[in-house]
Design a protein around this motif. Sequence first.
Motif, PDB file in Angstrom:
ATOM      1  N   VAL A 280      -6.271   4.912   0.098  1.00 58.76           N
ATOM      2  CA  VAL A 280      -5.622   3.771   0.451  1.00 58.76           C
ATOM      3  C   VAL A 280      -7.226   2.337   0.902  1.00 58.76           C
ATOM      4  O   VAL A 280      -6.092   1.668   1.003  1.00 58.76           O
ATOM      5  CB  VAL A 280      -4.965   4.412   1.510  1.00 58.76           C
ATOM      6  CG1 VAL A 280      -4.982   3.932   2.662  1.00 58.76           C
ATOM      7  CG2 VAL A 280      -4.169   5.166   1.197  1.00 58.76           C
TER       8      VAL A 280
ATOM      9  N   ILE B 139      -4.533   3.720  -6.235  1.00 59.30           N
ATOM     10  CA  ILE B 139      -4.541   5.136  -5.546  1.00 59.30           C
ATOM     11  C   ILE B 139      -4.847   6.795  -6.524  1.00 59.30           C
ATOM     12  O   ILE B 139      -5.051   7.160  -6.465  1.00 59.30           O
ATOM     13  CB  ILE B 139      -2.901   5.277  -4.337  1.00 59.30           C
ATOM     14  CG1 ILE B 139      -3.718   4.447  -3.489  1.00 59.30           C
ATOM     15  CG2 ILE B 139      -3.110   7.038  -4.143  1.00 59.30           C
ATOM     16  CD1 ILE B 139      -2.911   4.181  -2.416  1.00 59.30           C
TER      17      ILE B 139
ATOM     18  N   VAL C 235       0.810  -0.781   0.253  1.00 55.09           N
ATOM     19  CA  VAL C 235      -0.182  -0.308  -0.100  1.00 55.09           C
ATOM     20  C   VAL C 235       0.397   1.560   0.204  1.00 55.09           C
ATOM     21  O   VAL C 235       0.779   2.244  -0.563  1.00 55.09           O
ATOM     22  CB  VAL C 235      -0.896  -0.369   1.670  1.00 55.09           C
ATOM     23  CG1 VAL C 235      -1.461   1.680   1.575  1.00 55.09           C
ATOM     24  CG2 VAL C 235      -1.784  -1.132   0.993  1.00 55.09           C
ATOM     25  N   PRO C 236       1.742   1.463   1.116  1.00 61.97           N
ATOM     26  CA  PRO C 236       2.883   2.960   0.958  1.00 61.97           C
ATOM     27  C   PRO C 236       3.165   2.798  -0.420  1.00 61.97           C
ATOM     28  O   PRO C 236       3.579   4.023  -1.299  1.00 61.97           O
ATOM     29  CB  PRO C 236       3.234   2.130   2.200  1.00 61.97           C
ATOM     30  CG  PRO C 236       3.307   1.465   2.790  1.00 61.97           C
ATOM     31  CD  PRO C 236       2.252   0.708   1.943  1.00 61.97           C
TER      32      PRO C 236
ATOM     33  N   CYS D 280      -7.640   0.116  -2.544  1.00 62.31           N
ATOM     34  CA  CYS D 280      -6.658  -0.252  -1.833  1.00 62.31           C
ATOM     35  C   CYS D 280      -5.490  -1.693  -0.990  1.00 62.31           C
ATOM     36  O   CYS D 280      -4.992  -2.363  -1.421  1.00 62.31           O
ATOM     37  CB  CYS D 280      -5.080   0.435  -2.801  1.00 62.31           C
ATOM     38  SG  CYS D 280      -3.440   0.018  -3.265  1.00 62.31           S
TER      39      CYS D 280
ATOM     40  N   LEU E  38      -7.302  10.821  -0.846  1.00 61.32           N
ATOM     41  CA  LEU E  38      -6.131  10.135  -0.985  1.00 61.32           C
ATOM     42  C   LEU E  38      -6.520   8.558  -0.146  1.00 61.32           C
ATOM     43  O   LEU E  38      -6.107   7.825  -0.359  1.00 61.32           O
ATOM     44  CB  LEU E  38      -4.966  10.827  -0.660  1.00 61.32           C
ATOM     45  CG  LEU E  38      -2.920  10.713  -0.337  1.00 61.32           C
ATOM     46  CD1 LEU E  38      -3.027  10.515  -1.660  1.00 61.32           C
ATOM     47  CD2 LEU E  38      -2.916  11.223   0.469  1.00 61.32           C
TER      48      LEU E  38
ATOM     49  N   ASN F 278       2.607   1.920  -3.604  1.00 63.14           N
ATOM     50  CA  ASN F 278       1.856   2.839  -4.334  1.00 63.14           C
ATOM     51  C   ASN F 278       0.390   3.888  -4.595  1.00 63.14           C
ATOM     52  O   ASN F 278       0.570   4.476  -4.810  1.00 63.14           O
ATOM     53  CB  ASN F 278       0.200   1.477  -4.524  1.00 63.14           C
ATOM     54  CG  ASN F 278       0.091   0.090  -5.192  1.00 63.14           C
ATOM     55  OD1 ASN F 278       1.077   0.078  -6.305  1.00 63.14           O
ATOM     56  ND2 ASN F 278      -0.113  -1.386  -4.927  1.00 63.14           N
ATOM     57  N   LEU F 279       0.907   4.290  -2.545  1.00 63.50           N
ATOM     58  CA  LEU F 279       0.678   5.236  -2.438  1.00 63.50           C
ATOM     59  C   LEU F 279       2.279   6.478  -3.163  1.00 63.50           C
ATOM     60  O   LEU F 279       1.429   7.617  -3.981  1.00 63.50           O
ATOM     61  CB  LEU F 279       0.423   5.764  -0.560  1.00 63.50           C
ATOM     62  CG  LEU F 279       0.468   6.817  -0.210  1.00 63.50           C
ATOM     63  CD1 LEU F 279      -0.639   7.225  -0.414  1.00 63.50           C
ATOM     64  CD2 LEU F 279       0.677   6.936   1.479  1.00 63.50           C
TER      65      LEU F 279
END
Lengths: 285, 306
Positions: B227, B181, B97-98, B230, B223, B100-101
């Motif tokens: 998230v 995202i 996740v981070p 995601c 955002l 792709n963030l």
Amino acid sequence: MAGRLTILPAWLRPERTVIPGLGLTLGVTVTYLTLIVLLPLAALALRPAELGLGGIWDAVTQPRVLAALRLSFGAALLGAGINAVFGLMVAWMLVRYDFPLKRVIDAIVDLPFALPTAVAGIALTSLYAPNGWVGQLLDPLGIKVAFTPLGVIVATTFIGLPFVVRTVQPVLEDLESELEEAAGSLGANRWETFSRVIFPLILPALLTGTALAFARAVGEYGSIIFIAGNMPMVSEIAPLLIVIKLEQFDYAGAAAIGLTMLVASFLILLMVNLLQRWSRRWSGE
Amino acid sequence: MAIPIDTADDTEGLRSEAFVVTMPPPRPRGALDDPLWVKLLVSGIGLLFLLLFILLPLLAVFTEALRRGVQTYLEALTEPDALAAIRLTLVVAAIAVPANLVFGVCAAWAITKHRFPGKSLLLTLIDLPFSVSPVISGLVYVLLFGAHGWFGSWLRDHGIHIVFAVPGLVLATVFVTFPFIARELIPLMQAQGRDEEEAAITLGASGWQTFRRVTLPNIRWGLLYGVLLCNARAMGEFGAVSVVSGHIRGETNTMPLHVEILYNEYNFVAAFAVASLLALLALVTLVLKSLLEWRYGAELAATRRR
């Protein structure tokens, strides 16, 4: 840092803006995209080449592969068709009618997006198995759902459900009531207003949603394999065949089936894009 | 005289100021309102359809999980392999996740705040993973890093394990959740334009300050929305990770894969117990998503319209 790409010819040079960071962010984006998506997909495109064109054809036209492809595409199409009919009703109900718990019901339509596919798979299987809540009602009628191609259709219907509803819903909401009023004052009854005025306006969205549901269902794996029973030639889907080929270390064969499915879903995606362009022109945006 | 307001029809109109000033003309009701029997029929079929395909499967998960009582349910969840699966799922999501963030924010910044050639191609490529079967998303990494993959022998010589190990699970998860995202942020930031950022820069703010003080407050709910979706997909992904996992108990089994193993061993109660946690995650995701949509609907509007 300020994205001064002066080595590029003038026509390729980005238009000037005071906002910095183009070089950095575009660099990160393109690098990440290349490593995570493009390079692996290149492997998928190139790997079957070692079989030769004839080899790819042979790999894809084996009876078992053809049967699996036919089931994946056929069940996806039927599931999408079921969703087109019932999804339209759900969208209509959510936009036009008032009833208790409407917000909750509206929200829960997205469940197939959020529920992990493996969970959906075992839940549907337990429902439609001969001793399940729904299965035991159908069993006396001689209808077997779980472990037959019918089960595959149940699963493709489940995962495609939100696509039709969520594509049609905003279009129905934006429909101008003047059109219906005009139809009414010109003497049309409710059915004529729906079939001649409303339906043509929501048709592009309905087709787009159906195509999206179809595209998603073609490649679906998790929610199907539990309920399908996975009998070769009967209820075995194409993605499962890819997994089986990989377990036998037949990488090229697996990649050939994968590539076939990918090309097919690109064609569908292309169709969706054309549909969306058509619907945008339709609604005059 | 009361003005006949058909609420279902007019929620859209109420938002525009023009509607508030002008009164709706009297309407020929027959053509605008469905007859009662149509209302009942359509709602009946619609609700039955949702009951059959959404509510019943959800209920089935929890019923099957609690079939043998709370004690067995809790035992199934605290068994070492189940705990290992839960831990692995959290680890994979905490990396995917981070990653792709960061990518999503970079892609959205480049695409919406700048102009460069090939932008629409880039947008199409970002969407690619959405149209790829989950099994294929796993397959591509086996073709690269598997025993017979392009880099397979090199990796083996150097003792690096990607496929049938945690890195493969992370890669496959990153692939399937890749667009989430970016896809939320791009339309949102597009709609917001770049005037505010240009003003901040002109007034002397640095790029990073502009992002933190100007852009981020504008996009925070979008955002968060991205998230959320995601993360739900990352924790629940099955097909892609199934291909690269190798199904080693306690080592490369994420929660969805653990559900499959238990189910195939006819250990239904345990399978549904682990599945119920995932279903709970899905429900929490839906609730938070709906809350965001109701509370910050206007700020997310560009996103939802797509």
